[in-house]
Motif scaffolding. Structure first.
Motif, PDB file in Angstrom:
ATOM      1  N   ILE A 127       0.844  -1.191   0.000  1.00  0.00           N
ATOM      2  CA  ILE A 127       0.000   0.000   0.000  1.00  0.00           C
ATOM      3  C   ILE A 127       0.880   1.241   0.000  1.00  0.00           C
ATOM      4  O   ILE A 127       1.751   1.411   0.852  1.00  0.00           O
ATOM      5  N   LEU A 128       0.631   2.117  -0.972  1.00  0.00           N
ATOM      6  CA  LEU A 128       1.397   3.349  -1.120  1.00  0.00           C
ATOM      7  C   LEU A 128       0.743   4.465  -0.307  1.00  0.00           C
ATOM      8  O   LEU A 128      -0.453   4.729  -0.431  1.00  0.00           O
ATOM      9  N   ILE A 129       1.529   5.125   0.535  1.00  0.00           N
ATOM     10  CA  ILE A 129       1.049   6.225   1.373  1.00  0.00           C
ATOM     11  C   ILE A 129       1.547   7.538   0.789  1.00  0.00           C
ATOM     12  O   ILE A 129       2.756   7.763   0.679  1.00  0.00           O
ATOM     13  N   ILE A 130       0.601   8.414   0.411  1.00  0.00           N
ATOM     14  CA  ILE A 130       0.964   9.744  -0.079  1.00  0.00           C
ATOM     15  C   ILE A 130       0.390  10.744   0.912  1.00  0.00           C
ATOM     16  O   ILE A 130      -0.755  11.165   0.813  1.00  0.00           O
ATOM     17  N   GLU A 131       1.180  11.099   1.886  1.00  0.00           N
ATOM     18  CA  GLU A 131       0.775  11.958   3.008  1.00  0.00           C
ATOM     19  C   GLU A 131       1.965  12.814   3.416  1.00  0.00           C
ATOM     20  O   GLU A 131       3.008  12.284   3.806  1.00  0.00           O
ATOM     21  N   ASP A 132       1.817  14.147   3.315  1.00  0.00           N
ATOM     22  CA  ASP A 132       2.959  15.010   3.581  1.00  0.00           C
ATOM     23  C   ASP A 132       3.169  15.300   5.069  1.00  0.00           C
ATOM     24  O   ASP A 132       4.249  15.735   5.463  1.00  0.00           O
ATOM     25  N   ASP A 133       2.151  15.055   5.902  1.00  0.00           N
ATOM     26  CA  ASP A 133       2.309  15.241   7.344  1.00  0.00           C
ATOM     27  C   ASP A 133       3.117  14.066   7.906  1.00  0.00           C
ATOM     28  O   ASP A 133       2.689  12.906   7.829  1.00  0.00           O
ATOM     29  N   VAL A 134       4.281  14.355   8.455  1.00  0.00           N
ATOM     30  CA  VAL A 134       5.214  13.302   8.882  1.00  0.00           C
ATOM     31  C   VAL A 134       4.595  12.409   9.947  1.00  0.00           C
ATOM     32  O   VAL A 134       4.686  11.177   9.882  1.00  0.00           O
ATOM     33  N   ALA A 135       3.943  13.007  10.946  1.00  0.00           N
ATOM     34  CA  ALA A 135       3.349  12.225  12.033  1.00  0.00           C
ATOM     35  C   ALA A 135       2.238  11.320  11.506  1.00  0.00           C
ATOM     36  O   ALA A 135       2.143  10.141  11.889  1.00  0.00           O
TER      37      ALA A 135
ATOM     38  N   THR B 209       2.159  -4.271   3.563  1.00  0.00           N
ATOM     39  CA  THR B 209       3.487  -3.705   3.363  1.00  0.00           C
ATOM     40  C   THR B 209       3.335  -2.244   2.967  1.00  0.00           C
ATOM     41  O   THR B 209       2.932  -1.942   1.839  1.00  0.00           O
ATOM     42  N   PRO B 210       3.603  -1.306   3.885  1.00  0.00           N
ATOM     43  CA  PRO B 210       3.461   0.109   3.548  1.00  0.00           C
ATOM     44  C   PRO B 210       4.657   0.618   2.748  1.00  0.00           C
ATOM     45  O   PRO B 210       5.804   0.246   3.007  1.00  0.00           O
ATOM     46  N   VAL B 211       4.376   1.475   1.786  1.00  0.00           N
ATOM     47  CA  VAL B 211       5.414   2.138   1.006  1.00  0.00           C
ATOM     48  C   VAL B 211       5.104   3.627   1.066  1.00  0.00           C
ATOM     49  O   VAL B 211       4.079   4.070   0.542  1.00  0.00           O
ATOM     50  N   ALA B 212       5.973   4.397   1.715  1.00  0.00           N
ATOM     51  CA  ALA B 212       5.692   5.824   1.929  1.00  0.00           C
ATOM     52  C   ALA B 212       6.512   6.694   0.985  1.00  0.00           C
ATOM     53  O   ALA B 212       7.722   6.496   0.829  1.00  0.00           O
ATOM     54  N   ILE B 213       5.846   7.657   0.359  1.00  0.00           N
ATOM     55  CA  ILE B 213       6.527   8.646  -0.472  1.00  0.00           C
ATOM     56  C   ILE B 213       6.873   9.859   0.392  1.00  0.00           C
ATOM     57  O   ILE B 213       6.035  10.342   1.154  1.00  0.00           O
ATOM     58  N   GLU B 214       8.107  10.347   0.272  1.00  0.00           N
ATOM     59  CA  GLU B 214       8.544  11.480   1.082  1.00  0.00           C
ATOM     60  C   GLU B 214       8.969  12.674   0.225  1.00  0.00           C
ATOM     61  O   GLU B 214       9.347  13.718   0.757  1.00  0.00           O
ATOM     62  N   GLU B 215       8.912  12.528  -1.071  1.00  0.00           N
ATOM     63  CA  GLU B 215       9.256  13.600  -2.008  1.00  0.00           C
ATOM     64  C   GLU B 215       7.986  14.043  -2.714  1.00  0.00           C
ATOM     65  O   GLU B 215       7.353  13.255  -3.427  1.00  0.00           O
ATOM     66  N   PHE B 216       7.589  15.302  -2.525  1.00  0.00           N
ATOM     67  CA  PHE B 216       6.285  15.748  -3.015  1.00  0.00           C
ATOM     68  C   PHE B 216       6.388  16.825  -4.091  1.00  0.00           C
ATOM     69  O   PHE B 216       5.404  17.521  -4.360  1.00  0.00           O
ATOM     70  N   SER B 217       7.533  16.970  -4.709  1.00  0.00           N
ATOM     71  CA  SER B 217       7.649  17.944  -5.791  1.00  0.00           C
ATOM     72  C   SER B 217       6.801  17.488  -6.972  1.00  0.00           C
ATOM     73  O   SER B 217       6.691  16.289  -7.262  1.00  0.00           O
TER      74      SER B 217
ATOM     75  N   LEU C 159      -4.227   8.368  -0.704  1.00  0.00           N
ATOM     76  CA  LEU C 159      -3.830   9.664  -1.263  1.00  0.00           C
ATOM     77  C   LEU C 159      -4.438  10.813  -0.474  1.00  0.00           C
ATOM     78  O   LEU C 159      -5.656  10.952  -0.396  1.00  0.00           O
ATOM     79  N   ASP C 160      -3.569  11.650   0.109  1.00  0.00           N
ATOM     80  CA  ASP C 160      -4.029  12.840   0.826  1.00  0.00           C
ATOM     81  C   ASP C 160      -4.520  13.867  -0.190  1.00  0.00           C
ATOM     82  O   ASP C 160      -3.932  14.043  -1.257  1.00  0.00           O
ATOM     83  N   LEU C 161      -5.585  14.563   0.166  1.00  0.00           N
ATOM     84  CA  LEU C 161      -6.145  15.556  -0.750  1.00  0.00           C
ATOM     85  C   LEU C 161      -5.298  16.817  -0.813  1.00  0.00           C
ATOM     86  O   LEU C 161      -5.109  17.407  -1.875  1.00  0.00           O
TER      87      LEU C 161
ATOM     88  N   PRO D 174      -6.271   0.846  -7.324  1.00  0.00           N
ATOM     89  CA  PRO D 174      -7.287   1.414  -6.433  1.00  0.00           C
ATOM     90  C   PRO D 174      -6.726   2.574  -5.608  1.00  0.00           C
ATOM     91  O   PRO D 174      -5.582   2.518  -5.142  1.00  0.00           O
ATOM     92  N   VAL D 175      -7.539   3.618  -5.433  1.00  0.00           N
ATOM     93  CA  VAL D 175      -7.140   4.815  -4.684  1.00  0.00           C
ATOM     94  C   VAL D 175      -8.200   5.147  -3.638  1.00  0.00           C
ATOM     95  O   VAL D 175      -9.389   5.228  -3.964  1.00  0.00           O
ATOM     96  N   ILE D 176      -7.762   5.329  -2.400  1.00  0.00           N
ATOM     97  CA  ILE D 176      -8.624   5.839  -1.336  1.00  0.00           C
ATOM     98  C   ILE D 176      -8.137   7.236  -0.980  1.00  0.00           C
ATOM     99  O   ILE D 176      -6.979   7.413  -0.600  1.00  0.00           O
ATOM    100  N   MET D 177      -8.998   8.225  -1.128  1.00  0.00           N
ATOM    101  CA  MET D 177      -8.655   9.590  -0.738  1.00  0.00           C
ATOM    102  C   MET D 177      -8.763   9.710   0.783  1.00  0.00           C
ATOM    103  O   MET D 177      -9.774   9.313   1.378  1.00  0.00           O
ATOM    104  N   VAL D 178      -7.728  10.222   1.411  1.00  0.00           N
ATOM    105  CA  VAL D 178      -7.711  10.419   2.866  1.00  0.00           C
ATOM    106  C   VAL D 178      -7.489  11.912   3.106  1.00  0.00           C
ATOM    107  O   VAL D 178      -6.453  12.452   2.744  1.00  0.00           O
ATOM    108  N   THR D 179      -8.458  12.578   3.734  1.00  0.00           N
ATOM    109  CA  THR D 179      -8.375  14.038   3.807  1.00  0.00           C
ATOM    110  C   THR D 179      -9.089  14.593   5.024  1.00  0.00           C
ATOM    111  O   THR D 179      -9.983  13.967   5.586  1.00  0.00           O
ATOM    112  N   SER D 180      -8.665  15.777   5.427  1.00  0.00           N
ATOM    113  CA  SER D 180      -9.329  16.494   6.515  1.00  0.00           C
ATOM    114  C   SER D 180     -10.487  17.327   6.000  1.00  0.00           C
ATOM    115  O   SER D 180     -11.235  17.916   6.773  1.00  0.00           O
TER     116      SER D 180
END
Length: 228
Positions: free
Chosen positions: A4-12, A27-35, A53-55, A76-82
């Motif tokens: 599962i790919l995590i696209i979330e810019d908030d580190v915590a 198995t989480p895979v986190a992206i840390e480069e958001f350019s 995917l964070d909105l 498949p994509v799940i949008m995760v947002t505030s």
């Protein structure tokens, strides 16, 4: 084990999601480069089974990024947002999101949503053509390509709406009794009453109407419904 790919810019938040997925046998895979230049390339090359995917991302709106992803990938994509904006949710679904989760969310609820989306994606797709619509029974979606446009219009159905439509499609041209639909819903552990069935039929009609098929479900008084 699903990746599962995590696209979330908030580190915590990213670390919390990583821990949650790891403890749940993913198995989480986190992206840390958001350019903007590198993000899409990193997503498309990630070879994961689902994307969280964070909105709200630093350089790009998540909905626009989703639109780019869908040009070449059906992961498949799940949008995760505030954001609790209905417009954001509608746009996310229109551009191809498989689900939409609003923060703060229960970790257990998120895991259930992930499991449901993965289960649908692992199921061989059952595509049905009805009029000028493409109905994907596995993903619970209906698509229509408008005249003179390359962009398909896409709507998402609820589980109840999908069960009802599936039953009507299986008996297209035949009258389906309300009791038969109720039985089908109960067999799928959807415990709704007679009034709730009426509401679900109305919502399904409204969604079909938005795709130009508002007359598809006819009511036969005292008998039931027929898909024509």
């Amino acid at each position: 084990m699903h990746r599962i790919l995590i696209i979330e810019d908030d580190v915590a938040m990213r670390q919390a999601l990583t821990n949650l997925l790891s403890s749940s046998d993913y198995t989480p895979v986190a992206i840390e480069e958001f350019s903007r230049e590198k993000l899409l390339s990193a997503i498309l090359s990630s070879e994961t089974d689902l994307i969280l995917l964070d909105l709200n991302l630093p350089e790009q709106n998540g909905v626009q990024l989703l639109k780019q992803i869908r040009q070449t990938s059906q992961t498949p994509v799940i949008m995760v947002t505030s954001s609790n904006s209905e417009i954001d949710e509608v746009l996310s679904m229109e551009y191809g999101a498989d689900d939409y989760v609003t923060k703060p969310y229960s970790p257990n609820v998120l895991l259930l949503r992930i499991a449901a989306v993965l289960r649908r994606s692992d199921t061989p797709s059952r595509m049905i053509k009805f009029r000028d619509l493409n109905i994907n029974m596995a993903r619970g979606t209906i698509e229509q390509k408008p005249n003179g446009s390359t962009k398909p219009k896409r709507i998402l159905l609820t589980k109840n709406e999908m069960i009802i439509l599936g039953h009507l499609l299986d008996h297209q041209g035949e009258i389906v009794a309300r009791d038969a639909l109720m039985t089908d819903l109960w067999n799928n552990q959807e415990y709704i009453n007679d009034n709730a069935l009426t509401v679900n039929i109305s919502r399904l009609r409204a969604k079909l109407e938005s795709l130009g098929a508002g007359d598809a479900i006819e009511t036969r008084k005292g008998l039931g419904y027929i898909l024509a």
